[in-house]
Design a protein around this motif. Structure first.
Motif, PDB file in Angstrom:
ATOM      1  N   TYR A 127       0.848  -1.196   0.000  1.00 25.08           N
ATOM      2  CA  TYR A 127       0.000   0.000   0.000  1.00 25.08           C
ATOM      3  C   TYR A 127       0.882   1.243   0.000  1.00 25.08           C
ATOM      4  O   TYR A 127       1.899   1.243   0.689  1.00 25.08           O
ATOM      5  CB  TYR A 127      -0.898  -0.003   1.250  1.00 25.08           C
ATOM      6  CG  TYR A 127      -1.799   1.184   1.329  1.00 25.08           C
ATOM      7  CD1 TYR A 127      -2.984   1.210   0.609  1.00 25.08           C
ATOM      8  CD2 TYR A 127      -1.444   2.293   2.082  1.00 25.08           C
ATOM      9  CE1 TYR A 127      -3.807   2.312   0.664  1.00 25.08           C
ATOM     10  CE2 TYR A 127      -2.258   3.401   2.131  1.00 25.08           C
ATOM     11  CZ  TYR A 127      -3.440   3.401   1.417  1.00 25.08           C
ATOM     12  OH  TYR A 127      -4.250   4.501   1.456  1.00 25.08           O
ATOM     13  N   PRO A 128       0.609   2.323  -0.757  1.00 26.08           N
ATOM     14  CA  PRO A 128      -0.619   2.551  -1.531  1.00 26.08           C
ATOM     15  C   PRO A 128      -0.543   2.092  -2.988  1.00 26.08           C
ATOM     16  O   PRO A 128      -1.479   2.333  -3.738  1.00 26.08           O
ATOM     17  CB  PRO A 128      -0.759   4.071  -1.467  1.00 26.08           C
ATOM     18  CG  PRO A 128       0.644   4.558  -1.454  1.00 26.08           C
ATOM     19  CD  PRO A 128       1.441   3.521  -0.704  1.00 26.08           C
ATOM     20  N   GLY A 155     -16.959   4.649   3.259  1.00 29.39           N
ATOM     21  CA  GLY A 155     -15.900   5.640   3.060  1.00 29.39           C
ATOM     22  C   GLY A 155     -16.493   6.991   2.679  1.00 29.39           C
ATOM     23  O   GLY A 155     -17.703   7.184   2.700  1.00 29.39           O
ATOM     24  N   ASN A 163     -13.431   5.121  -0.671  1.00 31.32           N
ATOM     25  CA  ASN A 163     -12.309   6.045  -0.478  1.00 31.32           C
ATOM     26  C   ASN A 163     -12.211   6.432   0.998  1.00 31.32           C
ATOM     27  O   ASN A 163     -13.115   7.047   1.541  1.00 31.32           O
ATOM     28  CB  ASN A 163     -12.517   7.294  -1.350  1.00 31.32           C
ATOM     29  CG  ASN A 163     -11.380   8.266  -1.229  1.00 31.32           C
ATOM     30  OD1 ASN A 163     -10.328   7.954  -0.675  1.00 31.32           O
ATOM     31  ND2 ASN A 163     -11.582   9.459  -1.758  1.00 31.32           N
ATOM     32  N   GLU A 197      -9.117   7.799   2.209  1.00 32.25           N
ATOM     33  CA  GLU A 197      -7.871   8.541   2.377  1.00 32.25           C
ATOM     34  C   GLU A 197      -8.140  10.007   2.686  1.00 32.25           C
ATOM     35  O   GLU A 197      -8.383  10.816   1.798  1.00 32.25           O
ATOM     36  CB  GLU A 197      -7.013   8.374   1.123  1.00 32.25           C
ATOM     37  CG  GLU A 197      -6.541   6.941   1.006  1.00 32.25           C
ATOM     38  CD  GLU A 197      -5.843   6.643  -0.287  1.00 32.25           C
ATOM     39  OE1 GLU A 197      -6.088   7.352  -1.270  1.00 32.25           O
ATOM     40  OE2 GLU A 197      -5.073   5.670  -0.311  1.00 32.25           O
ATOM     41  N   ALA A 215      -6.087  11.832   5.002  1.00 34.07           N
ATOM     42  CA  ALA A 215      -4.949  12.464   5.680  1.00 34.07           C
ATOM     43  C   ALA A 215      -4.633  13.814   5.040  1.00 34.07           C
ATOM     44  O   ALA A 215      -4.499  13.918   3.820  1.00 34.07           O
ATOM     45  CB  ALA A 215      -3.731  11.557   5.604  1.00 34.07           C
ATOM     46  N   GLU A 216      -4.569  14.855   5.836  1.00 31.05           N
ATOM     47  CA  GLU A 216      -4.270  16.210   5.356  1.00 31.05           C
ATOM     48  C   GLU A 216      -3.310  16.874   6.341  1.00 31.05           C
ATOM     49  O   GLU A 216      -3.233  16.494   7.504  1.00 31.05           O
ATOM     50  CB  GLU A 216      -5.560  17.057   5.279  1.00 31.05           C
ATOM     51  CG  GLU A 216      -6.634  16.512   4.344  1.00 31.05           C
ATOM     52  CD  GLU A 216      -6.298  16.680   2.867  1.00 31.05           C
ATOM     53  OE1 GLU A 216      -5.228  17.233   2.553  1.00 31.05           O
ATOM     54  OE2 GLU A 216      -7.110  16.230   2.041  1.00 31.05           O
ATOM     55  N   ASN A 225     -15.558  12.744  -6.226  1.00 32.63           N
ATOM     56  CA  ASN A 225     -15.120  11.568  -5.472  1.00 32.63           C
ATOM     57  C   ASN A 225     -15.783  10.303  -6.035  1.00 32.63           C
ATOM     58  O   ASN A 225     -16.731   9.771  -5.475  1.00 32.63           O
ATOM     59  CB  ASN A 225     -15.465  11.748  -3.990  1.00 32.63           C
ATOM     60  CG  ASN A 225     -14.976  10.593  -3.152  1.00 32.63           C
ATOM     61  OD1 ASN A 225     -13.968   9.969  -3.459  1.00 32.63           O
ATOM     62  ND2 ASN A 225     -15.704  10.289  -2.100  1.00 32.63           N
ATOM     63  N   GLU A 284     -14.421   7.349  -6.552  1.00 33.58           N
ATOM     64  CA  GLU A 284     -13.636   6.150  -6.309  1.00 33.58           C
ATOM     65  C   GLU A 284     -14.453   5.011  -5.696  1.00 33.58           C
ATOM     66  O   GLU A 284     -15.012   5.161  -4.616  1.00 33.58           O
ATOM     67  CB  GLU A 284     -12.491   6.489  -5.356  1.00 33.58           C
ATOM     68  CG  GLU A 284     -11.356   5.493  -5.420  1.00 33.58           C
ATOM     69  CD  GLU A 284     -10.234   5.925  -4.501  1.00 33.58           C
ATOM     70  OE1 GLU A 284      -9.879   5.136  -3.634  1.00 33.58           O
ATOM     71  OE2 GLU A 284      -9.762   7.055  -4.653  1.00 33.58           O
TER      72      GLU A 284
END
Ligand code: SF4
Ligand code: SF4
Length: 139
Positions: free
Chosen positions: A24-25, A37, A108, A110, A112-113, A129, A131
């Motif tokens: 990953y990723p 998600g 989705n 992900e 993290a920011e 979005n 995904e």
């Protein structure tokens, strides 16, 4: 010396086994069918009924509507739509209650920011979005 060969033998045996970790990723994770998600939002389907915002237990959806640009049509169209992912618990209630399936869960996860401000996801982010959108099987 015997211990070295024993250890080496064990290492060689493990090398031939299938890895239990993911790359990953670079390699996407296999997720369950009903994984919850980050939501996908379809602005064209939204009727600005406010039910998603009303049911949200953490009050993290903010939306505004505006008059339909076509005067022959009744009702509103969506103007702004934001979800605050600092406090969204991905509970799925907003998607369950939406009468037009304008909002659905995806695979989705992900989020993290570097800045908390970036956890406010607006209409264009949620619209794009796309995904791994969860199939909606309603009768
Ligand atoms: S998933 Fe739950 S917490 Fe997140 S926006 Fe929807 S209703 Fe609110
Ligand atoms: S419940 Fe669905 S149609 Fe109603 S405001 Fe929310 S997203 Fe739009």
């Amino acid at each position: 010396m015997k211990g070295v060969f024993k250890g080496l033998g064990y290492t060689l045996k493990e090398l031939t086994k299938k890895p239990v970790t993911y790359d990953y990723p670079n390699e996407p994770l296999a997720l369950p069918d009903r994984f919850r998600g980050i939501q996908k939002f379809y602005p064209e389907k939204c009727i600005v009924c406010n039910q998603c915002a009303a049911i949200c237990p953490t009050d993290c959806i903010k939306l505004t509507g505006k008059k339909h640009p076509d005067p022959s049509k009744k009702g509103k169209i969506i103007d702004t739509y934001t979800i605050n992912f600092e406090i969204c618990i991905l509970c799925d209630l907003c998607t369950e209650v939406c009468p037009t399936e304008a909002i659905i869960m995806t695979n989705n996860f992900e989020l993290a920011e570097y800045s908390r401000d970036e956890l406010y996801k607006d209409l264009s982010y949620l619209d794009e979005n796309d995904e791994s959108i969860r199939e909606v099987n309603k009768p």
